[in-house]
Design a protein around this motif. Structure first.
Motif, PDB file in Angstrom:
ATOM      1  N   LYS A   7       0.849  -1.198   0.000  1.00  0.00           N
ATOM      2  CA  LYS A   7       0.000   0.000   0.000  1.00  0.00           C
ATOM      3  C   LYS A   7       0.872   1.230   0.000  1.00  0.00           C
ATOM      4  O   LYS A   7       1.569   1.492   0.978  1.00  0.00           O
ATOM      5  CB  LYS A   7      -0.924  -0.015   1.219  1.00  0.00           C
ATOM      6  N   THR A  54      13.437  -2.369   4.304  1.00  0.00           N
ATOM      7  CA  THR A  54      12.206  -1.807   4.871  1.00  0.00           C
ATOM      8  C   THR A  54      11.759  -0.636   4.005  1.00  0.00           C
ATOM      9  O   THR A  54      12.599   0.118   3.501  1.00  0.00           O
ATOM     10  CB  THR A  54      12.414  -1.283   6.310  1.00  0.00           C
ATOM     11  N   GLU A  59       2.881   0.496   3.547  1.00  0.00           N
ATOM     12  CA  GLU A  59       2.712  -0.744   4.312  1.00  0.00           C
ATOM     13  C   GLU A  59       2.683  -1.974   3.426  1.00  0.00           C
ATOM     14  O   GLU A  59       2.273  -1.912   2.274  1.00  0.00           O
ATOM     15  CB  GLU A  59       1.382  -0.699   5.077  1.00  0.00           C
ATOM     16  N   ILE A  60       3.137  -3.073   4.013  1.00  0.00           N
ATOM     17  CA  ILE A  60       3.101  -4.362   3.322  1.00  0.00           C
ATOM     18  C   ILE A  60       2.275  -5.323   4.169  1.00  0.00           C
ATOM     19  O   ILE A  60       2.485  -5.417   5.378  1.00  0.00           O
ATOM     20  CB  ILE A  60       4.524  -4.900   3.109  1.00  0.00           C
ATOM     21  N   TYR A  61       1.328  -5.997   3.527  1.00  0.00           N
ATOM     22  CA  TYR A  61       0.451  -6.933   4.236  1.00  0.00           C
ATOM     23  C   TYR A  61       0.559  -8.337   3.647  1.00  0.00           C
ATOM     24  O   TYR A  61       0.654  -8.501   2.425  1.00  0.00           O
ATOM     25  CB  TYR A  61      -1.016  -6.500   4.095  1.00  0.00           C
ATOM     26  N   ASP A  64      -4.261 -10.279   6.321  1.00  0.00           N
ATOM     27  CA  ASP A  64      -4.656  -9.106   7.114  1.00  0.00           C
ATOM     28  C   ASP A  64      -3.511  -8.572   7.953  1.00  0.00           C
ATOM     29  O   ASP A  64      -3.634  -7.572   8.643  1.00  0.00           O
ATOM     30  CB  ASP A  64      -5.781  -9.485   8.106  1.00  0.00           C
ATOM     31  N   LYS A  65      -2.395  -9.294   7.927  1.00  0.00           N
ATOM     32  CA  LYS A  65      -1.313  -8.975   8.852  1.00  0.00           C
ATOM     33  C   LYS A  65      -0.302  -8.022   8.224  1.00  0.00           C
ATOM     34  O   LYS A  65       0.254  -8.302   7.151  1.00  0.00           O
ATOM     35  CB  LYS A  65      -0.612 -10.282   9.261  1.00  0.00           C
ATOM     36  N   LYS A  66      -0.067  -6.914   8.910  1.00  0.00           N
ATOM     37  CA  LYS A  66       0.965  -5.984   8.447  1.00  0.00           C
ATOM     38  C   LYS A  66       2.325  -6.580   8.796  1.00  0.00           C
ATOM     39  O   LYS A  66       2.542  -6.992   9.945  1.00  0.00           O
ATOM     40  CB  LYS A  66       0.765  -4.643   9.158  1.00  0.00           C
ATOM     41  N   ASN A  68       5.461  -5.112   8.020  1.00  0.00           N
ATOM     42  CA  ASN A  68       6.593  -4.173   7.987  1.00  0.00           C
ATOM     43  C   ASN A  68       7.670  -4.481   9.029  1.00  0.00           C
ATOM     44  O   ASN A  68       8.856  -4.381   8.748  1.00  0.00           O
ATOM     45  CB  ASN A  68       6.108  -2.737   8.226  1.00  0.00           C
ATOM     46  N   ARG A  75       8.624 -14.444   7.925  1.00  0.00           N
ATOM     47  CA  ARG A  75       7.606 -14.144   6.916  1.00  0.00           C
ATOM     48  C   ARG A  75       7.202 -15.387   6.118  1.00  0.00           C
ATOM     49  O   ARG A  75       6.268 -15.351   5.337  1.00  0.00           O
ATOM     50  CB  ARG A  75       8.099 -13.066   5.954  1.00  0.00           C
TER      51      ARG A  75
END
Ligand SMILES: Nc1ncnc2c1ncn2[C@@H]1O[C@H](COP(=O)(O)OP(=O)(O)OP(=O)(O)O)[C@@H](O)[C@H]1O
Ligand SMILES: [Mg+2]
Length: 360
Positions: A7, A54, A59-61, A64-66, A68, A75
């Motif tokens: 995003k 970073t 933001e990176i999802y 539903d989980k962010k 960052n 991950r």
């Protein structure tokens, strides 16, 4: 198995802007390719998703989980790079088993998974060899094996086929696509090779100078490129772009030529005022070359070059000061300098704004 979303992500290195305001929504189980020229920001997107960098903003999802602030290790992504860096002193078996071994997986489980992966990739007979005893394509498969053994949520691949030879690359494309469908895992694939992108992807995100210019299925990108840059980046040979000036009655005068042609009714003629400049886009396969005058939209030129591709012939025609490239059937015959008439398939024309390049 997750969807991945970026995003409004930007990435700067000092005063170098690698990515700017990138929005990307990769669907669960999708094969999404990031396609663009060198320096466009493709690898940066992958490194951000993997957590190796970073974002400066955004933001990176994963679902539903962010993510960052989540470390690369947590991950659950698998990366395959162009230089697949197998461990030279280890056997194929140990190379593939490595990601499980370092996570203290029980030996029986490791054995079972290596067997499954090796069967899937058809490399069972190679398990006892060392990497230097393998061909490039075999090494590539071992690298894939190492990436998939862990059942990651997301695969990230950065030009993984660029160092294998042409015929193997074609075979590997098919294999990779099949593999991804079998594993049902989201795959984000980076390449600057449009053929790879067109043949394998569910969708393609075209990136240029740190911005995503279009995200669509391969067919939509090919048929309706959003701007003249995408039009000329996709297709081999690419779309012809011919500048012209809109005249009265829906005619367009092609710049640098004596030719004018009627615009198709489908063209948004109301947006094209008389005297405005426009850029006409037409794909080589949508042009017919004839020695006889043709009805409808045609322009006159002379044969400049013929290039046989085996299954078709690319015909370069000089029209005024520009070269228009058409794709004709194999066995097309003509002499350099012959006068010819070009007919464009008017249902397939694209018209771009000369100033902004945007499709009208
Ligand atoms: N660590 C860094 N420091 C400074 N600039 C960087 C760094 N990493 C990337 N860049 C710059 O960011 C831009 C995007 O780089 P990136 O590696 O993402 O491009 P790419 O699309 O993967 O290109 P290629 O096809 O050549 O691999 C480039 O201008 C590059 O020079
Ligand atoms: Mg790169």
């Amino acid at each position: 198995m997750v969807n991945v979303a970026l995003k409004n992500v930007s990435k700067r290195y000092g005063n170098v802007v690698a990515l700017e305001g990138v929005g990307l929504d990769v669907r669960d189980k999708e094969f999404l390719t990031i396609l663009g020229p060198s320096g466009g920001g493709k690898t940066t997107v992958l490194r951000l998703i993997a957590g190796l960098e970073t974002p400066s903003e955004g933001e990176i999802y994963f679902g539903d989980k962010k993510v960052n602030d989540i470390s690369p290790r947590d991950r659950n992504v698998s990366l395959v790079f162009q230089n697949y860096a197998l461990f030279p002193h280890m056997t194929v078996y140990d190379n593939i088993a490595f990601p499980l071994a370092i996570r203290n997986t029980p030996p029986d489980e490791v054995k079972k998974r290596v067997k499954e992966v090796a069967e899937l990739l058809e490399i069972t007979r190679l398990l006892d060899r060392k990497p230097k005893q393998l061909s490039g394509g075999e090494q590539q498969r071992v690298a894939l094996g190492r990436a998939i053994i862990r059942k990651p949520d997301v695969f990230l691949m950065d030009e993984p086929l660029s160092s294998v030879d042409a015929s193997l690359r074609i075979a590997m494309r098919t294999e990779l696509k099949k593999l991804q469908k079998t594993l049902e895992t989201t795959l984000i694939y980076v390449t600057h090779d449009q053929t790879e992108a067109m043949t394998m992807s569910d969708r393609i995100a075209v990136i240029r100078s740190g911005k995503i210019v279009q995200i669509d299925s391969p067919d939509v990108i090919y048929d309706t490129p959003r701007d003249d840059w995408v039009a000329s980046f996709i297709g081999n040979p690419p779309m012809n772009l011919i500048d012209g000036v809109i005249g009265a009655n829906g005619q367009v005068q092609l710049s640098g030529t004596q030719s004018s042609m009627m615009l198709p009714k489908s063209a948004s003629a109301d947006k094209l005022t008389s005297g405005a400049k426009a850029r006409i886009g037409v794909r080589p396969e949508d042009i017919h070359v004839s020695s006889q005058p043709l009805d409808g939209m045609s322009c006159i030129g002379e044969i400049y070059l013929l290039e046989s591709l085996g299954d078709s012939t690319i015909v370069d025609v000089k029209v005024g000061s520009s070269i228009i490239r058409a794709r004709e059937k194999a066995g097309f015959r003509a002499q350099i300098g012959d006068k010819v008439y070009l007919k464009f398939d008017d249902r397939r024309l694209a018209i771009f704004d000369s100033q902004t390049g945007t499709r009208i």
